[in-house]
Structure formats: C-alpha cells, structure tokens
Write an enzyme that holds these catalytic residues in place. Structure first.
Site, PDB file in Angstrom:
ATOM      1  N   LYS A  23      42.526  35.259 -13.321  1.00  0.00           N
ATOM      2  CA  LYS A  23      43.441  36.384 -13.497  1.00  0.00           C
ATOM      3  C   LYS A  23      43.650  36.675 -14.970  1.00  0.00           C
ATOM      4  CE  LYS A  23      46.794  36.428 -10.495  1.00  0.00           C
ATOM      5  NZ  LYS A  23      47.958  35.753  -9.925  1.00  0.00           N
ATOM      6  N   ARG A  92      52.879  34.478 -13.503  1.00  0.00           N
ATOM      7  CA  ARG A  92      51.865  34.527 -12.459  1.00  0.00           C
ATOM      8  C   ARG A  92      50.881  33.375 -12.572  1.00  0.00           C
ATOM      9  NH1 ARG A  92      49.181  40.323 -13.184  1.00  0.00           N
ATOM     10  NH2 ARG A  92      48.620  39.928 -10.995  1.00  0.00           N
ATOM     11  N   GLY A 101      46.927  33.893  -2.988  1.00  0.00           N
ATOM     12  CA  GLY A 101      48.185  33.611  -2.304  1.00  0.00           C
ATOM     13  C   GLY A 101      48.517  32.133  -2.172  1.00  0.00           C
ATOM     14  N   MET A 103      49.011  29.878  -4.629  1.00  0.00           N
ATOM     15  CA  MET A 103      49.977  29.385  -5.605  1.00  0.00           C
ATOM     16  C   MET A 103      51.062  30.438  -5.794  1.00  0.00           C
ATOM     17  SD  MET A 103      47.370  27.529  -8.130  1.00  0.00           S
ATOM     18  CE  MET A 103      46.499  29.034  -8.292  1.00  0.00           C
ATOM     19  N   HIS A 466      46.851  39.229   4.149  1.00  0.00           N
ATOM     20  CA  HIS A 466      46.392  37.841   4.117  1.00  0.00           C
ATOM     21  C   HIS A 466      45.362  37.562   5.212  1.00  0.00           C
ATOM     22  CE1 HIS A 466      46.785  33.491   5.114  1.00  0.00           C
ATOM     23  NE2 HIS A 466      46.674  33.392   3.801  1.00  0.00           N
ATOM     24  N   SER A 794       8.900  12.262   3.819  1.00  0.00           N
ATOM     25  CA  SER A 794       9.914  13.218   4.225  1.00  0.00           C
ATOM     26  C   SER A 794      11.236  12.470   4.254  1.00  0.00           C
ATOM     27  CB  SER A 794       9.572  13.779   5.607  1.00  0.00           C
ATOM     28  OG  SER A 794      10.608  14.614   6.026  1.00  0.00           O
ATOM     29  N   CYS A 861      13.947  16.274   5.773  1.00  0.00           N
ATOM     30  CA  CYS A 861      14.107  16.782   7.130  1.00  0.00           C
ATOM     31  C   CYS A 861      15.455  16.397   7.727  1.00  0.00           C
ATOM     32  CB  CYS A 861      12.964  16.319   8.022  1.00  0.00           C
ATOM     33  SG  CYS A 861      12.892  14.535   8.193  1.00  0.00           S
ATOM     34  N   TYR A 881       9.267  20.900  -0.028  1.00  0.00           N
ATOM     35  CA  TYR A 881       9.870  21.714   1.035  1.00  0.00           C
ATOM     36  C   TYR A 881      11.173  21.105   1.532  1.00  0.00           C
ATOM     37  CZ  TYR A 881       8.145  18.300   4.453  1.00  0.00           C
ATOM     38  OH  TYR A 881       7.921  17.154   5.161  1.00  0.00           O
TER      39      TYR A 881
HETATM   40  P1  ADP Z   1      48.683  36.480  -6.404  1.00  0.00           P
HETATM   41  O1  ADP Z   1      47.811  35.567  -7.191  1.00  0.00           O
HETATM   42  O2  ADP Z   1      49.352  35.834  -5.274  1.00  0.00           O
HETATM   43  O3  ADP Z   1      48.008  37.763  -6.080  1.00  0.00           O
HETATM   44  P2  ADP Z   1      49.937  37.838  -8.569  1.00  0.00           P
HETATM   45  O4  ADP Z   1      50.220  37.062  -9.794  1.00  0.00           O
HETATM   46  O5  ADP Z   1      48.759  38.706  -8.615  1.00  0.00           O
HETATM   47  O6  ADP Z   1      49.880  36.831  -7.370  1.00  0.00           O
HETATM   48  O7  ADP Z   1      51.213  38.667  -8.270  1.00  0.00           O
HETATM   49  C1  ADP Z   1      51.425  39.288  -7.053  1.00  0.00           C
HETATM   50  C2  ADP Z   1      51.828  40.720  -7.238  1.00  0.00           C
HETATM   51  O8  ADP Z   1      52.934  40.825  -8.084  1.00  0.00           O
HETATM   52  C3  ADP Z   1      50.778  41.570  -7.886  1.00  0.00           C
HETATM   53  O9  ADP Z   1      49.924  42.071  -6.941  1.00  0.00           O
HETATM   54  C4  ADP Z   1      51.566  42.686  -8.487  1.00  0.00           C
HETATM   55  O10 ADP Z   1      51.744  43.710  -7.545  1.00  0.00           O
HETATM   56  C5  ADP Z   1      52.885  42.043  -8.765  1.00  0.00           C
HETATM   57  N1  ADP Z   1      53.009  41.829 -10.191  1.00  0.00           N
HETATM   58  C6  ADP Z   1      52.593  40.771 -10.903  1.00  0.00           C
HETATM   59  N2  ADP Z   1      52.846  40.951 -12.207  1.00  0.00           N
HETATM   60  C7  ADP Z   1      53.427  42.158 -12.328  1.00  0.00           C
HETATM   61  C8  ADP Z   1      53.891  42.921 -13.415  1.00  0.00           C
HETATM   62  N3  ADP Z   1      53.812  42.481 -14.652  1.00  0.00           N
HETATM   63  N4  ADP Z   1      54.433  44.115 -13.157  1.00  0.00           N
HETATM   64  C9  ADP Z   1      54.514  44.565 -11.890  1.00  0.00           C
HETATM   65  N5  ADP Z   1      54.084  43.906 -10.825  1.00  0.00           N
HETATM   66  C10 ADP Z   1      53.539  42.705 -11.033  1.00  0.00           C
HETATM   67 MG    MG Z   2      47.223  39.037  -7.242  1.00  0.00          MG
HETATM   68 MG    MG Z   3      51.276  35.520  -4.226  1.00  0.00          MG
END
Ligand code: ADP
Ligand code: MG
Ligand code: MG
Length: 904
Positions: A23, A92, A101, A103, A466, A794, A861, A881
């Site tokens: 990310k 984040r 989702g 963490m 999800h 083999s 094998c 192989y």
């Molecule tokens: P995940 O890894 O579970 O997707 P994220 O860190 O991407 O978690 O955060 C989930 C959601 O939170 C993102 O999809 C976004 O919509 C919202 N979000 C995260 N950071 C910001 C931010 N700086 N401003 C607005 N929304 C945010």
């Molecule tokens: Mg996300």
């Molecule tokens: Mg999340």
C-alpha cells in the site's frame, strides 16, 4: 547510520514493497505519477518486525514520526489536535503482500470532544463532524481497544448500538441520522467503552496516534492474519508497514462519496472499468455491505466530472502498471482522491483473458503474460459447469429462484450452512461434505468456513465485497448482493424469492449456484466438465464455440515456447493417458502396474500369485495375469505413440492385495488348490510391522524373479506388437525402491535377459531403457554406483519424503496439523517438496548420477511433479521432466515456463 524507519510518500516508489508494504509503495508511486493522493508517510515493515519481537519502538522512531508529522501538518496547513481546525489522519496497515482486510486500519484519527466542535464550526457541517467522530470512536474501540463480538451470534457492539439508534430515529440508513443523533451515538459508544474497558475514550490525539500505530503493528499477528498467511504461504516475519495519511472525506454530504474499482473486470477479465461506490459514505462502507453500493457507471449521473477523472485515471493506472489494478477512491466535495492501488486479484478465467488481451493490446509481451497467471489459477478453467439440460429443466420447474452479482465463476451445489464455524467443523468431520455458505455478508472471521465451502452466496455487498474478494482468491464459486435472500440466523432458515414466490430453505437443504450466470437454484443440479475438457477430452464442444478454450490454448502455447522441462503424466490406463495427452503431456512418467490388478477377475489371479506356496504356483497365476497385463500395455502404447512410457514394475507390499472376507479366502483357496487354513497361514506370514519399509519394491523382484520377468515380458511383447503396427514405441522399465548398486545390477540383468529373449523370439529390435526410481536417501548417496546400471532416474518423492523425514505418510494425522499450526514445518512436505532436505538429496543424486552417466535421463514422478513451487525446483536442479496427474499437466507446463523465465 541508524536505520530509517519513516518515508514520506514523496520518497518512495512501487519497487519498495519490502520496506513500505504494498500500500505504501503504491501510494508513493501514484504520488510520483501526479495522481491526486492525500499526503502522508509510511512507517516501515522493519519497525513492525522490531516491535513484534521487542514490544517497543526502535530507537529514534518517535522522533522520525514527529518530523514527518510536522511536515504533513505543514503541507495541510492544519495541526493534529488543533481544537479549531484539526488535522485528521488515517492509520493504515499494509504488508508486502496484499492481505485484504486481514489487518487493521483506523480512520478520522485526531478528533476529540473539543476538536469535533471546531470541525463542525469550520465546515459548517455538524452532521459530518459527528459522523466522523462516531466512526472514529467505533474503529478505535474495535482496533485499538479490542471491543469485538465475543460469540458467533453476537453482533459487533458498535453496529448493535448504531442499529438501535437508527430504529429510534426511525431511519433506515446511517447517512439519514442527524447531527444530534450522531452526537448521541458518540456518547453511547464512549459509554460502551467505559463499561467494557473501564476507561475513558482517549482524548489526546498523539496518544491516539501511538495507540493506532501499535495496534496496526499488532494486527500483523492477529488470528485471522495468521490464518491468512498460512493459507497463502506468506512468511510470518515480514511485518506490516503503517501508513499515516491525511484524511479526505467522502461523508461531507451529497457531493461526496467513496468507492472501489478495478481497471478491468476481475471475474471475467473484460476490458472495462468495474467497481462500486456509495454517496456520502466513508472507508469500508462499500466493502462491508452496510448499504448496497451502486455500480460505478452510475457515478456519472451524480458527479460527472469526478467520474470522468476516475475513468481517465483507470486508463493511466492500467497502462502504467501494465497490469489490472484494483483501486480505492474517495470524492470530497466533487474532488477525486485516490487512496490505494495494487495488482488486482482475479479469477483464473480473468487472469488468462487479461494476459492474452494485454499481449494483443501491446501492453505486455507473451513472456510477461506467462508470468501473470498463477499456475493453480488454470484450475479455474477446468472447473465444472452445470449441465445445460439439467439447468434448463430446473429453470422450467421454477427452481431458478434468485439472481445476484456474479463474483466467482463456475458451478457449485451443496448443503446450505449459515455459520462459518459450522462449515469448518462439518468439513473437518467429513471431508466429502459439499457445503454452500449462505450469509448476509462475510468478513475476515469467516475465512476458515469459506475454505470449507464449495461456494458462497451473500445477501449484501457487491463485486468488491469481502466474499467476492475471497472467492477470486480461493477459486470458489460465488454470488453476492442477492437481494432476494432473507436469512434468519436464529431459526436457521433462508427465505429466497420475492412477492408471492418465496421458498424456505433450511440449513442442510441443497442449493445450487451458477457463479458464471449469477443464478441461484433450489436443489441439486448435475455438473459437467469445463469447456476446456469438453473441447479437449470429450470432443463435445467445438473449439470455435469456446473462447475460454481458445485463450487457454493461446496462453499455454506461449508457456510451451519457453519451458525446457518436459511434462509427463502419471497414468495407469489408456484412458488417463489419452486425457493427459489432450492436456499436453509428452510421455508417461509413471505407469503403476499394480493399479491394473484390481480390475475384474484379475484380483483373484493376483491373490493366487501372492499366496501360492511355490514358484510353480506363482508362475501358474502369473500366466493368467500375463495376457491381461500385455493387453493393458498395448492399449497404453497405442495411445502414447512415440512418446516415452515409463512402466514401474511391481512395487507395493503384497499384503495390500490379500483376500479379506471368508468368501474371498474361499475363492482363492479353490483357485490355488490349497486349504482355507493354509491360506490363512500364508496370510499371517505376510503380515508386516512396517509394510512401507518391508517386503516391497525391487525386494519383491529379487525374491520372486518370476514376477518381474513376467512383467518385462508383457511390456516388451506389447511394445513389439504396437511397433509392428508402425509406431516407434519407447518403453522404459523402472525398478522401484532401489537402495544399492547390486539391487540395480541384478534386476537390470534379469530385465535385459527377459527383454532380449522376447526380441529374439519376435525377431525385432527396440530401444528400451532400464532405470530406477530414486526414493531412498541411500540411493541418492550412492547414485553414482546405481547409475552404472540405470539409464534413468525418476525421483519418487512421495517415498523419498517419507524415508528422508522418517514419517509414514499414512500416519501424519496425529501431528501434521499441529506441526503446521505451530510453524514447525512451513508447509506439508508431502504437498510441497522440501527443497532443503529432500531437495538436497535430489541434487546429490543428480550430480552423482550424471558423473557416472552424463546423459542419464532425470525426472520426478512423485505427486510434487504437479505442484508449482516443486516443479520450479525441479527445473532449477536440472531435471529433464516432471510427471504429474493428467489434470495437473497444464499447471506443470505453466510452472515450468515460469521457472525458465525466472532464470533470465
Ligand atoms: P484495507 O487494507 O483493509 O483496505 P485501508 O487502509 O485501505 O484498509 O483502509 C480502508 C479504507 O479506508 C480505504 O478503502 C479508504 O476508503 C479509507 N481510507 C483510508 N485512508 C483514508 C484517507 N486518508 N482518507 C479517506 N479515506 C481513507
Ligand atoms: Mg484498502
Ligand atoms: Mg480493512
């Protein structure tokens, strides 16, 4: 110099995933590309790893955070904790590999009782200010303070309070609550925290920030993240990065919103923007299925400029990354902000289609295309579909009762289960159970139950929910957002349909879902082989009628152009051999003769052979078996043509074929002209304490030469017959379980004498090879001596794994699950070749075998021959192989090509 733990988004790029997490690296990349991204900074995975082992920040991290926070405050012209105009941030998680989702993330951090008023005043939007505050308190309460549901029927405590509030206020949706309602909700949330945790909600924004950072660090080791890592083979020592980013707000009102999307369709691979959004919403609302989101095209009606900008960015991302992206965005007062992008998960169908399309579009080369599809993903293209006739009649009978968004293609039929824990339990108790998980929506807690189900059907959520995400990843059939479902978890009943046509389906009733069409059917529907099989194997579908098939062929032709490993198959019958050829097999690597022994009345002759008390008796029985074995080989040689066919001589311990019932014993006694008592006596004599290490393999051939002689005669006579039909057959005779050079020499001599006798009698010449299976550590060590008499090796890695580890594969139940759970073993060595131990023995055998006989043919094998990481290993150690079951041949072809490309 001290390690740097914090990077501004302006400092990183997409290649820094190890350090910044996926990310963080991609936020940095987009920042560099000039795409609008709210500013922020990333705390490295290294800091998390440090924290997870020592429960403390590394030295200097505090200061680094302070410096980067100050820079962020400067950029935004706001300060964290400013009572009049507070900077709010998100905190984040984001690991090297995407773990969607799994963490935690906290939004709107920095609000407290005072600054919420400031925010309300400044924006003149108290509803927004309190909406942000209640979201923050709930997320912080969940993630940092650990207020989660405690029992499976229990709701999330904050959700429950929100529901109650909506009811009181007489509204349906969260965005209809007034500022007053939301302010009250904040108070209730805080009370709940006080009640459960005995503490006041922390008001100091810096304390909030540290709490959230630590919680994100810790979320790397939460239960669901650990389960996810296991399932996806992600090492536990990578750690997660933490991104601290200025908030942008999708919840300010009717000119704002939030959504998620894909640059192409992740289920089908179609080249169109795909996604969903919600107006006046924030963060996870879209994914969590709180309100049902709208398809992304509809955004053009609400906010045409932002929509246009999004479409533009979709194209930019797709082209920049040369791969399909999934992205998250938020629109604050008509202005679009991108919040995340990453290479998108996709079904195997979509993966192949996108790879083929992107080559046509000139975005990637065929070689790159080959690297874009997970070998296991090809399984998707081989997944069953519903029998069109049965499906049509089910429709006619009115059994098609609902439709939803297609999220995972294929056909699944199973018994309805409403709770993931139950699905997991039932599947563990009965691995053959076919289950269909039906839920309002799914969440990361449901992972184990989802793994246990054939498919999922959800009432809420869209194609980016999800459930849809997991379906793509696990290769499950899935329909989401099926509005005509009404699930009663208490009564354990699902009502399906609408108007006066509502059907009650109880837990345990059968339901069928067509994930390709998005249709739900009552009862069971017969499934048919995939289109690829219908074309290749059954010949019931014309290639021109199947786009899936054509893409499959095109794609694999690119793989074949690159791979250097040959792909053979393990096949015991001519039917299997034919299937394997259709899938691209180039030979048979393992034909197990004993698998032919169970058919029809053969078993009687086999039993006679085993139980006879003299060579004469055995020969009589073998004479009966001979024509049948020969016939089998003729069939196989005909199908295989000029491709090499390795036939393994008898291997398993004889007692596996013994008669058990009184009747069976009587039959054999009759046949052998022996008494029942004598037979029972012989049976007792054959009992072994450790059959796997007992009288089997070449030990049989050496103690009962007539068995191997007869088998060799059958092979060579069959080969002569087929050769006379004009096919240049290439038999390879394989001696099992050799552990010493003398074993090899003796059995080889025996086989050669027999083969030459046949050839002399037939007046023919033939190239045949005699080699051995390498399945004992000693064989690896003395491979140079064995190679004197073996023309090929083999690797029988099933046995080699058993004998190297000293584990009987049939007796792992008691400890393997625990071993995997406790990370004693990283993976089950019977599924994934142990490259370190077993692999080193293989390398030794390769090296020593080649020293004696430079042109020795080398293959594998064991079942590992169809497992991608093991195939790649075999490539690297220079085997000629791999051999695997027919249905895994395409997977092995692809893995072999990837191995060759990885080398460059
Ligand atoms: P995940 O890894 O579970 O997707 P994220 O860190 O991407 O978690 O955060 C989930 C959601 O939170 C993102 O999809 C976004 O919509 C919202 N979000 C995260 N950071 C910001 C931010 N700086 N401003 C607005 N929304 C945010
Ligand atoms: Mg996300
Ligand atoms: Mg999340």
């Amino acid at each position: 110099m001290a390690e740097k733990y914090v990077y501004d988004f302006e400092e990183g790029n997409k290649d820094m995933k190890d350090l910044l997490g996926g990310k963080g690296a991609n936020l940095a990349e987009m920042t560099g590309m000039g795409i609008p991204v709210p500013p922020g900074f990333t705390i490295t995975t290294g800091a998390c790893v440090y924290y997870s082992t020592r429960c403390a920040y590394p030295a200097g991290l505090d200061d680094e955070i302070a410096v980067h926070l100050a820079a962020l405050e400067g950029k935004m012209g706001k300060k964290l904790g400013d009572p009049d105009d507070p900077l709010l941030v998100s905190v984040r998680s984001g690991a090297r590999a995407s773990m969607p989702g799994m963490m935690d993330t906290v939004l709107n951090l920095g609000i407290n009782d005072r600054s919420v008023e400031g925010l309300a005043a400044r924006t003149e939007n108290p509803r927004f200010a309190y909406d942000s505050y209640r979201r923050f308190v709930a997320m912080y309460g969940d993630v940092v303070l650990g207020l989660k549901p405690e029992a499976k029927e229990e709701r999330d405590p904050f959700d429950a309070l929100l529901e109650a509030k909506k009811e009181e206020a007489g509204v349906k949706q969260d965005n209809e609550l007034s500022a007053e309602d939301l302010r009250d909700l904040v108070a209730r949330f805080k009370d709940e925290i006080k009640k459960r945790r005995g503490m006041d909600f922390p008001q100091d924004p810096h304390e909030q920030l540290n709490g959230a950072i630590v919680a994100v660090f810790k979320s790397w080791d939460n239960e669901r993240a650990i389960a996810y890592r296991k399932m996806n083979n992600i090492p536990s020592d990578w750690g997660t990065a933490v991104n601290v980013q200025a908030m942008v707000f999708g919840n300010t009102g009717d000119t704002s919103g939030t959504g998620v999307g894909f640059t192409r369709n992740p289920a089908t691979g179609d080249n169109e923007m795909f996604g969903e959004f919600l107006m006046n919403a924030q963060g996870e609302d879209v994914v969590a299925g709180i309100r049902t989101p709208l398809p992304i095209e509809k955004l053009s009606g609400y906010l045409p400029e932002a929509y246009g900008e999004l479409k533009r960015i979709r194209g930019v991302l797709d082209e920049h990354y040369h791969d399909m992206q999934d992205f998250e965005f938020t629109i604050e007062d008509k202005k679009l902000w991108m919040l995340q992008t990453r290479n998108a998960k996709r079904t195997g169908f979509a993966a192949v289609k996108i790879a083929v399309d992107m080559v046509a579009e000139g975005l990637i080369t065929p070689d790159e295309a080959v690297t874009r599809v997970e070998p296991e993903g090809l399984n998707d293209l081989l997944r069953p579909v519903f029998d069109p006739a049965e499906k049509a009649s089910a429709s006619k009978e009115g059994r098609m009762v609902a439709t939803g968004t297609k999220a995972g293609p294929g056909a699944a039929t199973g018994e309805v289960v409403l709770f993931s824990a139950d699905a997991h339990e039932r599947k563990t108790a009965d691995p053959g159970a076919q289950l269909l998980l039906v839920r309002h929506e799914t969440s990361p807690e449901d992972i184990k139950g989802m793994a246990a189900a054939e498919g999922f059907l959800t009432q809420f959520g869209g194609a980016t929910s999800h459930a849809a995400l997991v379906a793509r990843q696990m290769g499950k059939v899935c329909i989401v957002g099926c509005a005509d479902l009404d699930i009663d978890y208490d009564k354990r009943v699902v009502r399906i349909g609408s108007g006066d046509k509502v059907h009650s389906v109880r837990e345990g009733d059968w339901l069928s879902i067509d994930g390709t069409a998005g249709e739900v059917y009552l009862g069971r529907i017969k499934t048919l082989p995939s289109e690829v099989e219908q074309v290749l194997i059954d010949g019931t579908l014309d290639p021109s009628a199947s786009e899936v098939y054509r893409e499959f062929e095109q794609f694999l032709s690119w793989a074949d152009a690159r791979r250097r490993l040959n792909i053979r198959t393990n096949a015991d019958t001519h039917d299997q051999a034919g299937q394997a050829i259709a899938f691209g097999a180039e030979g048979i690597g393992l034909c197990r003769t004993e698998h032919m022994f169970f058919g029809g009345d053969r078993i009687l002759a086999v039993r006679q052979m085993i139980l006879a008390d003299s060579e004469e008796g055995r020969r009589a029985a073998l004479d009966k078996l001979f024509p049948m074995q020969k016939d089998d080989f003729v069939g196989i040689f005909r199908v295989m043509g000029e491709r090499p066919v390795t036939v393994r001589l008898l291997d398993p311990p004889l007692h596996e074929f013994l008669p058990h019932t009184v009747e069976e014993v009587a039959n054999v006694a009759n046949e052998c002209l022996m008494s029942v008592d004598d037979i029972e006596e012989r049976k007792r004599g054959l009992v072994e304490a450790n059959p796997m290490l007992g009288h089997r393999g070449c030990r049989l051939g050496i103690t009962y030469p007539e068995i191997y002689q007869t088998q060799v005669r059958a092979i060579i006579e069959a080969a002569c017959q087929v050769k006379r039909e004009g096919v240049d057959v290439r038999p390879e005779i394989m001696i099992p379980l050799v552990g010493s050079a003398r074993e090899m020499a003796v059995t080889r001599e025996m086989a050669v004498v027999e083969a030459e006798k046949v050839l002399a009698a037939e007046g023919m010449e033939m190239d045949y090879l005699i080699g051995t299976m390498i399945e004992l550590p000693r064989a690896c060590v003395v491979a140079d001596e064995i190679a004197v008499d073996a023309e090929f090796f083999s690797f029988g890695t099933n046995d080699l794994t058993q004998t190297t580890y000293g584990i009987s594969r049939d007796d792992v139940k008691g400890f393997m699950p625990v071993y995997l759970d406790k990370d004693i073993y990283e993976a089950d060595p019977f599924q994934r070749l142990d490259q370190v131990g077993v692999g080193d023995l293989m390398k030794l055998a390769v090296e020593r075998g080649r020293k004696t006989r430079p042109d020795i043919k080398l293959g594998i094998c064991g079942e590992h021959g169809g497992e991608p990481t093991s195939v790649k290993f075999c490539h690297r150690i220079g085997l000629n192989y791999v051999s695997c079951s027919p249905f895994r041949v395409p997977i092995a072809r692809l893995a072999a090509a990837q191995a060759a490309l990885e080398e460059e």
